[in-house]
Scaffold this motif. Sequence first.
Motif: not given
Length: 181
Positions: A29-30, A61-75
């Motif tokens: 899903x992520x 940019x990646x950090x912001x994307x991870x936060x925005x999409x609420x991705x897990x640490x692994x992803x």
Amino acid sequence: MSVSVISKRYARALVLLGQERNALDRFREEVNRLVRAFAVEKRLALLLESPSLPKAKKDAVLTGLVSLLQLSGEISNFLGLLQSKDRLRYLPQIEREFSHQADEALGVQRVQVHTAVPLEDSARDALSASLAERSGRQIVLEEHCDPALIGGLQVELDGQVLDGTVRTQLQRIAKTITEGE
């Protein structure tokens, strides 16, 4: 190295991690959310692949994307790995291969079903049970409605198309009449 080999390697690594963490469905899903984000915002991929953008800005940019999409640490880590190895452009292929390998690991088979109208619950359950008995795997039906089929259904299973639609039957009758076979 070919795109196929690259996507299979990264997908396999993610499947193994997902199995280890009992998180294959969550990872699927992520990663799907991530692929959709890149598809919607094409400039994002161009920005992250640009050699002129400093690494620190790409990381931000990646950090912001991870936060925005609420991705897990692994992803998040997986995304960072792809970025560091200049493999982000292969993400759609990796996602497809990951989904396929995850299904195999879970004993799931996805079946495309095309119908003229949505299946009723009883018909859906009967079709799933019949296909599960045939394949020996858990079946996930992916339904598509196409009124042009007129009636019946078309099932895509293991690369085979089982076509029991009214449209196809009418085409066969027409061919028989015109060719006299």
